[in-house]
Design an enzyme around this catalytic site. Sequence first.
Site, PDB file in Angstrom:
ATOM      1  CG  HIS A  34     -17.318  46.481 -22.199  1.00 52.32           C
ATOM      2  ND1 HIS A  34     -16.349  45.769 -21.558  1.00 52.32           N
ATOM      3  CD2 HIS A  34     -17.446  45.912 -23.424  1.00 52.32           C
ATOM      4  CE1 HIS A  34     -15.905  44.802 -22.351  1.00 52.32           C
ATOM      5  NE2 HIS A  34     -16.545  44.885 -23.497  1.00 52.32           N
ATOM      6  CG  ASP A  47     -15.417  41.875 -25.260  1.00 53.27           C
ATOM      7  OD1 ASP A  47     -15.376  41.060 -26.203  1.00 53.27           O
ATOM      8  OD2 ASP A  47     -16.172  42.859 -25.243  1.00 53.27           O
ATOM      9  CB  SER A  98     -13.806  47.429 -20.822  1.00 56.39           C
ATOM     10  OG  SER A  98     -14.886  47.258 -19.920  1.00 56.39           O
TER      11      SER A  98
END
Length: 188
Positions: free
Chosen positions: A40, A133, A13
């Site tokens: 992401h 995540d 990310s």
Amino acid sequence: MPEARDIILIGGSAGSYSLIINILESIPFNISSAIVVVIHRNDKYPTQIEKSLSLKLKRAILPAEDKVIIENNNIYFAPPGYHLLVEPNHTFSLDISDPVNFSRPSIDVLFESAAEVYTDRCTAFLLSGANNDGAYGIKRVEHFGGTTIIQDPLDALIDTMPSSAITTSSKAKVLKNKQIINYFCSIK
């Protein structure tokens, strides 16, 4: 290309993009695994990541598509706005269910589904990011016998994701950026 028997997952990310580029630049041109990248991305802002990387790296970088067979020597990116799953028949599935850890695509969703299908033939890398995540996904990859590698939080631009995964992992190797790139230089 034959169907991939081995899969390498890369999740990242915020702060991971430069390392992902370095990783992709280091991958040999003929490998006997599929590589799947989930970062992401917001689907409200169109990107041309696959196209620009294909031109830069002079190799196909493909958006993962629904019901497509996962093949050796291919590098796939999860499309923005969809969770990417691996199905038991070694195909991709796209899903628009709720975000997981505020993200769609979610790293956890990909890691969990790929771990169940590829078991000990699954390797997962978790890189820089600003939420949790990937931590649960790392744990699931380990549960099914796969290999897990986490970016050293000291090398991550944002250490939340790798630090979170380290606390949930029982087996992951924690590697510096250079060690991660060296790993990819040597895959076959």
